[in-house]
Write a protein that holds these residues in place. Structure first.
Motif, PDB file in Angstrom:
ATOM      1  N   THR A 247       6.356 -22.671  -0.259  1.00 38.13           N
ATOM      2  CA  THR A 247       7.567 -21.882  -0.038  1.00 38.13           C
ATOM      3  C   THR A 247       8.571 -22.650   0.819  1.00 38.13           C
ATOM      4  OG1 THR A 247       6.359 -19.809  -0.254  1.00 38.13           O
ATOM      5  CG2 THR A 247       8.464 -19.709   0.914  1.00 38.13           C
ATOM      6  N   LYS A 248       8.089 -23.305   1.856  1.00 39.65           N
ATOM      7  CA  LYS A 248       8.968 -24.050   2.764  1.00 39.65           C
ATOM      8  C   LYS A 248       9.582 -25.288   2.119  1.00 39.65           C
ATOM      9  CE  LYS A 248       6.558 -22.747   6.994  1.00 39.65           C
ATOM     10  NZ  LYS A 248       5.704 -23.214   8.092  1.00 39.65           N
ATOM     11  N   ASN A 249       8.883 -25.868   1.129  1.00 37.04           N
ATOM     12  CA  ASN A 249       9.307 -27.149   0.579  1.00 37.04           C
ATOM     13  C   ASN A 249       9.888 -27.108  -0.829  1.00 37.04           C
ATOM     14  OD1 ASN A 249       8.543 -29.200   2.699  1.00 37.04           O
ATOM     15  ND2 ASN A 249       6.674 -28.010   2.546  1.00 37.04           N
ATOM     16  N   CYS A 250       9.950 -25.945  -1.442  1.00 35.73           N
ATOM     17  CA  CYS A 250      10.521 -25.833  -2.791  1.00 35.73           C
ATOM     18  C   CYS A 250      12.021 -25.591  -2.674  1.00 35.73           C
ATOM     19  CB  CYS A 250       9.845 -24.702  -3.568  1.00 35.73           C
ATOM     20  SG  CYS A 250      10.630 -24.377  -5.151  1.00 35.73           S
ATOM     21  N   SER A 251      12.802 -26.522  -3.140  1.00 35.25           N
ATOM     22  CA  SER A 251      14.264 -26.398  -3.025  1.00 35.25           C
ATOM     23  C   SER A 251      14.810 -25.206  -3.805  1.00 35.25           C
ATOM     24  CB  SER A 251      14.948 -27.689  -3.479  1.00 35.25           C
ATOM     25  OG  SER A 251      14.670 -27.949  -4.842  1.00 35.25           O
ATOM     26  N   MET A 252      14.187 -24.871  -4.921  1.00 35.13           N
ATOM     27  CA  MET A 252      14.668 -23.739  -5.717  1.00 35.13           C
ATOM     28  C   MET A 252      14.425 -22.426  -4.991  1.00 35.13           C
ATOM     29  SD  MET A 252      16.060 -25.021  -8.435  1.00 35.13           S
ATOM     30  CE  MET A 252      16.678 -26.178  -7.261  1.00 35.13           C
ATOM     31  N   VAL A 253      13.266 -22.262  -4.381  1.00 31.19           N
ATOM     32  CA  VAL A 253      12.977 -21.053  -3.601  1.00 31.19           C
ATOM     33  C   VAL A 253      13.927 -20.981  -2.416  1.00 31.19           C
ATOM     34  CG1 VAL A 253      11.277 -19.891  -2.122  1.00 31.19           C
ATOM     35  CG2 VAL A 253      10.568 -20.847  -4.321  1.00 31.19           C
TER      36      VAL A 253
ATOM     37  N   SER B 276      18.666 -14.061  -1.376  1.00 28.21           N
ATOM     38  CA  SER B 276      19.230 -13.147  -2.365  1.00 28.21           C
ATOM     39  C   SER B 276      18.200 -12.612  -3.367  1.00 28.21           C
ATOM     40  CB  SER B 276      20.379 -13.822  -3.119  1.00 28.21           C
ATOM     41  OG  SER B 276      19.928 -14.992  -3.760  1.00 28.21           O
ATOM     42  N   ILE B 277      17.093 -13.299  -3.518  1.00 25.12           N
ATOM     43  CA  ILE B 277      16.028 -12.844  -4.417  1.00 25.12           C
ATOM     44  C   ILE B 277      14.729 -12.832  -3.622  1.00 25.12           C
ATOM     45  CG2 ILE B 277      14.690 -13.327  -6.501  1.00 25.12           C
ATOM     46  CD1 ILE B 277      17.126 -14.799  -7.621  1.00 25.12           C
ATOM     47  N   GLU B 278      14.012 -11.719  -3.685  1.00 30.39           N
ATOM     48  CA  GLU B 278      12.718 -11.639  -3.001  1.00 30.39           C
ATOM     49  C   GLU B 278      11.689 -12.415  -3.820  1.00 30.39           C
ATOM     50  OE1 GLU B 278       9.337  -8.372  -1.690  1.00 30.39           O
ATOM     51  OE2 GLU B 278      11.255  -7.656  -2.451  1.00 30.39           O
ATOM     52  N   ILE B 279      11.047 -13.379  -3.180  1.00 30.65           N
ATOM     53  CA  ILE B 279      10.024 -14.188  -3.839  1.00 30.65           C
ATOM     54  C   ILE B 279       8.685 -13.857  -3.172  1.00 30.65           C
ATOM     55  CG2 ILE B 279       9.236 -16.515  -4.431  1.00 30.65           C
ATOM     56  CD1 ILE B 279      11.989 -16.113  -5.552  1.00 30.65           C
ATOM     57  N   THR B 280       7.731 -13.401  -3.965  1.00 29.02           N
ATOM     58  CA  THR B 280       6.384 -13.156  -3.457  1.00 29.02           C
ATOM     59  C   THR B 280       5.408 -14.022  -4.241  1.00 29.02           C
ATOM     60  OG1 THR B 280       6.077 -11.265  -4.949  1.00 29.02           O
ATOM     61  CG2 THR B 280       6.899 -10.790  -2.727  1.00 29.02           C
ATOM     62  N   LYS B 281       4.285 -14.342  -3.587  1.00 29.77           N
ATOM     63  CA  LYS B 281       3.307 -15.214  -4.209  1.00 29.77           C
ATOM     64  C   LYS B 281       1.894 -14.712  -3.915  1.00 29.77           C
ATOM     65  CE  LYS B 281       6.307 -19.196  -3.802  1.00 29.77           C
ATOM     66  NZ  LYS B 281       6.543 -20.502  -3.211  1.00 29.77           N
ATOM     67  N   THR B 282       1.057 -14.768  -4.940  1.00 27.15           N
ATOM     68  CA  THR B 282      -0.363 -14.487  -4.790  1.00 27.15           C
ATOM     69  C   THR B 282      -1.118 -15.593  -5.519  1.00 27.15           C
ATOM     70  OG1 THR B 282      -0.325 -13.043  -6.731  1.00 27.15           O
ATOM     71  CG2 THR B 282      -0.119 -11.983  -4.583  1.00 27.15           C
ATOM     72  N   PHE B 283      -2.427 -15.613  -5.321  1.00 29.24           N
ATOM     73  CA  PHE B 283      -3.226 -16.630  -5.989  1.00 29.24           C
ATOM     74  C   PHE B 283      -4.635 -16.131  -6.241  1.00 29.24           C
ATOM     75  CE2 PHE B 283      -3.936 -17.289  -1.494  1.00 29.24           C
ATOM     76  CZ  PHE B 283      -5.309 -17.487  -1.407  1.00 29.24           C
TER      77      PHE B 283
ATOM     78  N   SER C 276      12.826 -22.444 -13.157  1.00 30.93           N
ATOM     79  CA  SER C 276      13.088 -23.412 -12.093  1.00 30.93           C
ATOM     80  C   SER C 276      12.318 -23.068 -10.829  1.00 30.93           C
ATOM     81  CB  SER C 276      14.586 -23.470 -11.775  1.00 30.93           C
ATOM     82  OG  SER C 276      15.301 -23.967 -12.875  1.00 30.93           O
ATOM     83  N   ILE C 277      12.312 -21.800 -10.474  1.00 31.57           N
ATOM     84  CA  ILE C 277      11.613 -21.366  -9.262  1.00 31.57           C
ATOM     85  C   ILE C 277      10.096 -21.509  -9.439  1.00 31.57           C
ATOM     86  CG2 ILE C 277      11.088 -19.319  -7.862  1.00 31.57           C
ATOM     87  CD1 ILE C 277      14.133 -18.590  -8.326  1.00 31.57           C
ATOM     88  N   ALA C 278       9.577 -21.098 -10.587  1.00 29.22           N
ATOM     89  CA  ALA C 278       8.130 -21.170 -10.828  1.00 29.22           C
ATOM     90  C   ALA C 278       7.644 -22.613 -10.898  1.00 29.22           C
ATOM     91  CB  ALA C 278       7.783 -20.426 -12.125  1.00 29.22           C
ATOM     92  N   VAL C 279       8.339 -23.438 -11.653  1.00 37.29           N
ATOM     93  CA  VAL C 279       7.881 -24.810 -11.849  1.00 37.29           C
ATOM     94  C   VAL C 279       8.107 -25.674 -10.609  1.00 37.29           C
ATOM     95  CG1 VAL C 279       8.216 -26.886 -13.248  1.00 37.29           C
ATOM     96  CG2 VAL C 279       8.081 -24.650 -14.343  1.00 37.29           C
ATOM     97  N   CYS C 280       9.181 -25.435  -9.881  1.00 37.96           N
ATOM     98  CA  CYS C 280       9.381 -26.133  -8.612  1.00 37.96           C
ATOM     99  C   CYS C 280       8.238 -25.789  -7.667  1.00 37.96           C
ATOM    100  CB  CYS C 280      10.726 -25.747  -7.999  1.00 37.96           C
ATOM    101  SG  CYS C 280      11.045 -26.497  -6.388  1.00 37.96           S
TER     102      CYS C 280
END
Length: 126
Positions: free
Chosen positions: A104-110, A116-123, A38-42
């Motif tokens: 990050t700002k617009n994903c409702s799942m994130v 409660s969960i650390e979310i990091t992103k690279t590309f 859900s987090i990845a696909v959102c």
């Protein structure tokens, strides 16, 4: 949503079809897999929308999700790292970084798990 018990796990009927959920992968998707998916696909869907709105052409977008779990706390998901690979000659690092920040700002799942969960992103751009 309503969930009905089956021999192993639960299921729900959704417009796309039946979703089977179980702690045993032989009988359905595991709950943590659905959370990470859900987090990845959102995030990917929002990123795709942002790139389309900016009229940035791309041929492919791939997401790899790595997770860290804490065995001492019921195998709790502590961190999710999303790595986006985009195939495009129409974007540079600066534009992509800005798009990732907007994602990050617009994903409702994130936004639902951000405290409660650390979310990091690279590309990477290919």
């Amino acid at each position: 949503m309503e969930f009905n018990m089956k021999k192993v796990g639960f299921f729900t009927e959704l417009p796309y079809g039946q979703l089977d959920v179980s702690g045993d992968e032989e009988f359905g998707f595991r709950p943590y897999q659905l959370l990470v998916s859900s987090i990845a696909v959102c995030s990917g869907g929002i990123l795709r929308r942002i790139l389309n709105k900016q009229r940035i052409n791309f041929d492919d977008l791939h997401i790899k999700a790595d997770i860290e779990r804490n065995e001492e706390k019921a195998d709790r998901i502590e961190k999710i790292h999303l790595h986006f690979t985009i195939v495009s000659s129409d974007i540079d690092d600066k534009k992509m970084q800005k798009a990732i920040e907007l994602t990050t700002k617009n994903c409702s799942m994130v936004q639902s798990v951000i405290e409660s969960i650390e979310i990091t992103k690279t590309f990477e751009i290919k």
